[in-house]
Design an enzyme around this catalytic site. Sequence first.
Site, PDB file in Angstrom:
ATOM      1  N   ASP A  62       0.809  -1.221   0.000  1.00 57.70           N
ATOM      2  CA  ASP A  62       0.000   0.000   0.000  1.00 57.70           C
ATOM      3  C   ASP A  62       0.841   1.270   0.000  1.00 57.70           C
ATOM      4  OD1 ASP A  62       1.017  -0.393   2.542  1.00 57.70           O
ATOM      5  OD2 ASP A  62      -0.913  -0.838   3.450  1.00 57.70           O
ATOM      6  N   ASN A 128      -6.906  -2.871  14.787  1.00 54.98           N
ATOM      7  CA  ASN A 128      -8.310  -3.245  14.561  1.00 54.98           C
ATOM      8  C   ASN A 128      -8.437  -4.478  13.654  1.00 54.98           C
ATOM      9  OD1 ASN A 128      -7.622  -2.176  12.100  1.00 54.98           O
ATOM     10  ND2 ASN A 128      -9.106  -0.501  12.122  1.00 54.98           N
ATOM     11  N   HIS A 130      -6.838  -4.964  10.740  1.00 51.94           N
ATOM     12  CA  HIS A 130      -6.692  -4.746   9.292  1.00 51.94           C
ATOM     13  C   HIS A 130      -5.379  -5.324   8.759  1.00 51.94           C
ATOM     14  CE1 HIS A 130      -4.643  -0.736  10.238  1.00 51.94           C
ATOM     15  NE2 HIS A 130      -3.847  -1.222   9.314  1.00 51.94           N
ATOM     16  N   GLU A 135      -9.424  -1.964   5.816  1.00 51.82           N
ATOM     17  CA  GLU A 135     -10.045  -1.660   7.101  1.00 51.82           C
ATOM     18  C   GLU A 135     -11.269  -2.564   7.337  1.00 51.82           C
ATOM     19  OE1 GLU A 135      -8.601   0.128   9.206  1.00 51.82           O
ATOM     20  OE2 GLU A 135      -8.097   2.153   8.540  1.00 51.82           O
TER      21      GLU A 135
HETATM   22  C1  GLP Z   1      -0.384   0.185   8.541  1.00 52.50           C
HETATM   23  C2  GLP Z   1       0.098  -0.625   7.357  1.00 52.50           C
HETATM   24  C3  GLP Z   1      -0.039  -2.114   7.628  1.00 52.50           C
HETATM   25  C4  GLP Z   1       0.623  -2.463   8.968  1.00 52.50           C
HETATM   26  C5  GLP Z   1      -0.088  -1.709  10.061  1.00 52.50           C
HETATM   27  C6  GLP Z   1       0.492  -2.013  11.430  1.00 52.50           C
HETATM   28  O1  GLP Z   1      -1.748   0.279   8.591  1.00 52.50           O
HETATM   29  N1  GLP Z   1      -0.640  -0.295   6.175  1.00 52.50           N
HETATM   30  O2  GLP Z   1       0.574  -2.840   6.574  1.00 52.50           O
HETATM   31  O3  GLP Z   1       0.553  -3.848   9.193  1.00 52.50           O
HETATM   32  O4  GLP Z   1       0.064  -0.327   9.803  1.00 52.50           O
HETATM   33  O5  GLP Z   1       1.608  -1.204  11.653  1.00 52.50           O
HETATM   34  P1  GLP Z   1       2.709  -1.483  12.734  1.00 52.50           P
HETATM   35  O6  GLP Z   1       3.532  -2.607  12.239  1.00 52.50           O
HETATM   36  O7  GLP Z   1       3.497  -0.203  12.802  1.00 52.50           O
HETATM   37  O8  GLP Z   1       2.027  -1.798  14.010  1.00 52.50           O
END
Ligand code: GLP
Length: 233
Positions: A62, A128, A130, A135
Amino acid sequence: MKIIKVKDKYEGSKKAFKLIKEAHLNGSKVFGLATGSTPLELYKELCESSINFLDSISINLDEYVGLSKGDKQSYWTFMYQHLFIIKPFKKSYIPNGKAVDLAAEAKRYDGVIKDNPIDLQILGIGNNGHIGFNEPKTSFALTTHIVQLTNSTIEANQRFFAKKEDVPTKAISMGIKSIMNAKKILLLAWGEIKAKAIESMIKGPVVKDIPSSILQKHQDVVVILDEAAGSKL
Ligand code: GLP
């Protein structure tokens, strides 16, 4: 799902690194990559290793809408700083968050994934539940699409920006269908903050409210959890 519980993110990242190295040795050539703090230690392991990705392709999950490649907070910059500067791939793809026609960009990205089926997809998980930027309530049937980020995700990602208002409210993300098409999936989660999402993903029903719960239906998923993230299992 194969669940591997480890002491902490350092042990977990070493395990993840071994799985990637093994996959690469066994002929995997297309790697789906994730951003966020979760894969950072893994990327460090990769950078410190002798693995050579010049024969491989990377496809990121993304990008924020409105940020260009060179933007400090873009996922392009993130990937460059934490992995590509040391371990370049033959070709790396990340959606263009600055595309004038975002629908066309989503289509183009679907084409990239179609032409380069993902052998191994690395995932983190949002608080959450995702995955990518899919989402809660996102259809499981979507491929690349434009996403309106939830307040919970904007707040969680605020730490990477000077202030909340700076966090983009939209993103362009691989869809759940695209993620489910990967041959193998490796999901990592560290810390108490992920415990509830992990519990729902693994023990709960497969529902759109917990996008990651769909992974129960994939035939080859490895989940690596530290003690805190796995504390509710
Ligand atoms: C963002 C990214 C996800 C990632 C998530 C969790 O939303 N698009 O790919 O898994 O954050 O982030 P973190 O690893 O910093 O907890």
